[in-house]
Design a protein around this motif. Structure first.
Motif, PDB file in Angstrom:
ATOM      1  N   HIS A 252       0.840  -1.199   0.000  1.00 44.92           N
ATOM      2  CA  HIS A 252       0.000   0.000   0.000  1.00 44.92           C
ATOM      3  C   HIS A 252       0.877   1.253   0.000  1.00 44.92           C
ATOM      4  O   HIS A 252       0.641   2.193  -0.765  1.00 44.92           O
ATOM      5  N   ARG A 253       1.865   1.249   0.844  1.00 45.07           N
ATOM      6  CA  ARG A 253       2.729   2.432   0.946  1.00 45.07           C
ATOM      7  C   ARG A 253       3.517   2.656  -0.339  1.00 45.07           C
ATOM      8  O   ARG A 253       3.670   3.787  -0.799  1.00 45.07           O
ATOM      9  N   LYS A 254       4.033   1.575  -0.921  1.00 46.92           N
ATOM     10  CA  LYS A 254       4.786   1.709  -2.166  1.00 46.92           C
ATOM     11  C   LYS A 254       3.922   2.260  -3.294  1.00 46.92           C
ATOM     12  O   LYS A 254       4.399   2.993  -4.172  1.00 46.92           O
ATOM     13  N   ALA A 255       2.652   1.890  -3.273  1.00 48.73           N
ATOM     14  CA  ALA A 255       1.738   2.363  -4.315  1.00 48.73           C
ATOM     15  C   ALA A 255       1.189   3.748  -4.002  1.00 48.73           C
ATOM     16  O   ALA A 255       0.376   4.276  -4.762  1.00 48.73           O
ATOM     17  N   GLY A 256       1.628   4.335  -2.869  1.00 55.58           N
ATOM     18  CA  GLY A 256       1.171   5.657  -2.491  1.00 55.58           C
ATOM     19  C   GLY A 256      -0.236   5.669  -1.934  1.00 55.58           C
ATOM     20  O   GLY A 256      -0.915   6.702  -1.991  1.00 55.58           O
ATOM     21  N   ILE A 257      -0.677   4.548  -1.399  1.00 51.82           N
ATOM     22  CA  ILE A 257      -2.030   4.439  -0.870  1.00 51.82           C
ATOM     23  C   ILE A 257      -1.960   4.413   0.651  1.00 51.82           C
ATOM     24  O   ILE A 257      -1.227   3.607   1.238  1.00 51.82           O
ATOM     25  N   GLU A 258      -2.701   5.282   1.274  1.00 51.03           N
ATOM     26  CA  GLU A 258      -2.710   5.337   2.732  1.00 51.03           C
ATOM     27  C   GLU A 258      -3.583   4.197   3.260  1.00 51.03           C
ATOM     28  O   GLU A 258      -4.739   4.044   2.891  1.00 51.03           O
ATOM     29  N   LEU A 259      -3.006   3.377   4.141  1.00 53.41           N
ATOM     30  CA  LEU A 259      -3.733   2.224   4.691  1.00 53.41           C
ATOM     31  C   LEU A 259      -3.994   2.451   6.174  1.00 53.41           C
ATOM     32  O   LEU A 259      -3.079   2.695   6.953  1.00 53.41           O
ATOM     33  N   ASP A 260      -5.254   2.373   6.547  1.00 53.18           N
ATOM     34  CA  ASP A 260      -5.635   2.642   7.939  1.00 53.18           C
ATOM     35  C   ASP A 260      -5.436   1.396   8.791  1.00 53.18           C
ATOM     36  O   ASP A 260      -6.379   0.800   9.288  1.00 53.18           O
ATOM     37  N   LEU A 261      -4.183   0.987   8.928  1.00 52.57           N
ATOM     38  CA  LEU A 261      -3.856  -0.178   9.757  1.00 52.57           C
ATOM     39  C   LEU A 261      -2.718   0.184  10.693  1.00 52.57           C
ATOM     40  O   LEU A 261      -1.666   0.647  10.251  1.00 52.57           O
ATOM     41  N   LYS A 262      -2.926  -0.025  11.978  1.00 53.22           N
ATOM     42  CA  LYS A 262      -1.891   0.253  12.951  1.00 53.22           C
ATOM     43  C   LYS A 262      -1.307  -1.056  13.462  1.00 53.22           C
ATOM     44  O   LYS A 262      -2.046  -1.984  13.761  1.00 53.22           O
ATOM     45  N   PRO A 263       0.009  -1.154  13.565  1.00 49.99           N
ATOM     46  CA  PRO A 263       0.602  -2.386  14.076  1.00 49.99           C
ATOM     47  C   PRO A 263       0.286  -2.581  15.546  1.00 49.99           C
ATOM     48  O   PRO A 263      -0.033  -1.635  16.257  1.00 49.99           O
ATOM     49  N   GLY A 264       0.353  -3.833  15.983  1.00 54.22           N
ATOM     50  CA  GLY A 264       0.149  -4.121  17.396  1.00 54.22           C
ATOM     51  C   GLY A 264      -1.020  -5.056  17.614  1.00 54.22           C
ATOM     52  O   GLY A 264      -1.429  -5.787  16.715  1.00 54.22           O
ATOM     53  N   ILE A 265      -1.550  -5.009  18.814  1.00 57.93           N
ATOM     54  CA  ILE A 265      -2.600  -5.936  19.208  1.00 57.93           C
ATOM     55  C   ILE A 265      -3.968  -5.272  19.065  1.00 57.93           C
ATOM     56  O   ILE A 265      -4.168  -4.151  19.534  1.00 57.93           O
ATOM     57  N   ALA A 266      -4.891  -5.969  18.424  1.00 57.08           N
ATOM     58  CA  ALA A 266      -6.266  -5.486  18.304  1.00 57.08           C
ATOM     59  C   ALA A 266      -7.092  -6.137  19.405  1.00 57.08           C
ATOM     60  O   ALA A 266      -6.976  -7.334  19.663  1.00 57.08           O
ATOM     61  N   VAL A 267      -7.941  -5.343  20.041  1.00 55.54           N
ATOM     62  CA  VAL A 267      -8.692  -5.820  21.197  1.00 55.54           C
ATOM     63  C   VAL A 267     -10.158  -6.005  20.833  1.00 55.54           C
ATOM     64  O   VAL A 267     -10.791  -5.097  20.291  1.00 55.54           O
ATOM     65  N   GLY A 268     -10.695  -7.191  21.152  1.00 57.82           N
ATOM     66  CA  GLY A 268     -12.111  -7.454  20.976  1.00 57.82           C
ATOM     67  C   GLY A 268     -12.578  -7.186  19.561  1.00 57.82           C
ATOM     68  O   GLY A 268     -11.981  -7.646  18.582  1.00 57.82           O
TER      69      GLY A 268
END
Length: 358
Positions: A307-323
């Motif tokens: 996504h980043r290489k293609a210049g597309i902003e991706l709404d994903l944050k690294p880490g643990i997702a809760v519930g």
């Protein structure tokens, strides 16, 4: 030998083995000897004798004779967890579901058993002949309006004489056959019975479980528990990503689980290219760590990187997702992936080239 699909009383085996060796197994408060069960016809019945004395005997006949009955009392709760008719001292190598006429154990699923209902807090073992005598004795008492009834006049006093837990009773004093009553675990419910077979397929015991001893978790149990825990995440991926992938020729998903570390691998494939969802569960599946990647052979490509290489902003944050955030995580990826497929596909295929089939 193929293992039965239905549940087995695996917790009973070490308890029985310890008792045969003169020892007390962990988790056992006591093993009560409830006397000898006399089988005159060999047609064994297990039931609540006060509400269902007409219950049919099991289809597998037993050799007529006199056999000891043992009641395994659990430390937790002090209730009878297993009731056993012991026909021999050989080791049990497998259990067979005890079935009535018209029942077929081959139709049972992984979590299914045949059971008998209990509504008086009592179970029993008896020869069919003894239960016929019990019904006759009870019916005779019912002819007298002032009679307190079979339970109050006969069963209750006998139980109390044995600490309220069991009664070895002969319905007809002049006959040898008997009914062995016992408390059914924590009370009313539905309880299964099995035949324990030795290496020569001879019946060495009959055991009813009142579900008071925890059963060891099998690999099949763990697999089912993993599938259940990951089901909401799989559903979210399917809803938000799967449809778009299949519209572009991918097949799947195929879900595999790693039991030891509680991990999920969900895979969609097309022409050797895979879209993979890798997730690990923590804290009873309330927490998830999830990674999305492309793969071909041993080469892998993180979805977020493309996504980043293609210049597309991706709404994903690294880490643990809760519930529920773990499922929203998949939803956001799905929306972004579907919306920008045309820009992303060349980048992915450029890094993970695929030779398409002609």
């Amino acid at each position: 030998m193929t293992s039965a699909r239905y549940p087995q009383p695996n917790a009973f085996t070490p308890l029985r083995t310890a008792h045969l060796g003169g020892k007390r197994a962990a988790g056992v408060k006591d093993v009560l000897a409830a006397g000898e069960l006399v089988l005159t016809s060999g047609r064994l019945v297990a039931c609540d004798p006060l509400i269902q004395p007409e219950r049919s005997p099991f289809t597998r006949p037993l050799v007529p004779g006199s056999y000891p009955v043992y009641l395994f009392v659990a430390k937790a709760g002090g209730t009878i967890g297993f009731a056993e008719v012991r026909l021999g001292a050989a080791a049990v190598v497998r259990f067979e579901m005890a079935a009535l006429p018209g029942q077929d154990a081959a139709t049972l699923g992984p979590r299914e058993t045949f059971c008998y209902p209990v509504d008086t807090g009592l179970g029993c073992f008896a020869d069919e002949v003894a239960l016929i005598r019990l019904r006759e004795a009870d019916a005779a008492r019912r002819q007298h309006p002032d009679d307190p009834g079979y339970y109050d006049a006969v069963v209750r006093p006998g139980l109390l004489a044995n600490g309220g837990t069991w009664l070895n009773h002969r319905p007809a004093p002049d006959a040898a056959d008997n009914v062995v009553f016992f408390r059914s675990g924590d009370g009313d419910g539905s309880y299964p019975t099995w035949f324990g077979l030795d290496a020569d397929d001879r019946v060495v015991c009959v055991v009813t479980s009142f579900r008071c001893f925890p059963e060891p978790e099998t690999a099949e149990d763990k697999q089912a528990r993993l599938a259940e825990g990951f089901a909401p995440l799989i559903a979210a991926v399917e809803r938000d990503i799967g449809e778009g992938l299949r519209a572009r020729g991918f097949v799947g998903p195929e879900a595999t689980y790693k039991l030891k570390d509680r991990e999920l691998k969900l895979v969609y494939t097309r022409d050797g290219l895979s879209f993979e969802v890798l997730s690990s569960a923590h804290d009873n599946y309330h927490l998830f760590t999830t990674q999305f990647r492309w793969a071909r052979g041993r080469a892998t490509l993180d979805v977020g990187n493309e996504h980043r290489k293609a210049g597309i902003e991706l709404d994903l944050k690294p880490g643990i997702a809760v519930g529920d955030a773990a499922f929203l995580h998949a939803a956001r990826l799905g929306a972004s992936y579907t919306a920008h497929w045309d820009a992303l596909e060349p980048a992915v295929l450029g890094y993970l080239p695929v030779k398409r089939k002609k």
